[in-house]
Design a protein around this motif. Structure first.
Motif: not given
Length: 123
Positions: A8-9, A13-14, A49-52, A72-73
């Motif tokens: 997921e990370l 990042n992409v 990732l969308h659900t989260k 990211r920040e």
């Protein structure tokens, strides 16, 4: 990052590095690593990732295009906030961090605090 698995990370990042919304295939092609992942694996990760709440998606024909839900920040700051709120003793956590901060980090924190708007109620 807290709350994200290793893959997921990598996917986040992409998304963070992209200048435009990406399809699953675009993400798959940009993922680093020796082994090639299956399209369906990347599609499942993006769906999670969308659900989260980590990624937004918009329909593009029969597919989706994905973007990060926050920078990211912003994600990093949110994780710090989460740690402070769940610690049970935010004061001690902040004091420990302040003692362990580098000189550069201390200067950044001082600058940010100096620029902060004063609270309306004076506290």
């Amino acid at each position: 990052m807290l709350g994200l698995g290793e893959l997921e990370l990598k996917v986040m990042n992409v998304l963070w590095a992209a200048e435009k919304p990406l399809r699953v295939r675009d993400v798959l092609e940009r993922l680093p690593g020796e082994r090639k992942l299956a399209y369906t694996t990347v599609m499942t990760v993006l769906d999670h990732l969308h659900t989260k709440g980590w990624a937004n998606r918009a329909k593009d024909g029969r597919a989706y295009r994905y973007t990060p839900a926050r920078t990211r920040e912003e994600a990093g700051a949110g994780l710090i906030r989460e740690v402070l709120e769940s610690s049970g003793d935010a004061d001690s956590v902040l004091l420990h961090f302040a003692r362990s901060a580098s000189g550069h980090e201390s200067r950044l924190l001082r600058r940010a605090l100096d620029r902060r708007e004063p609270p309306e109620n004076g506290s």
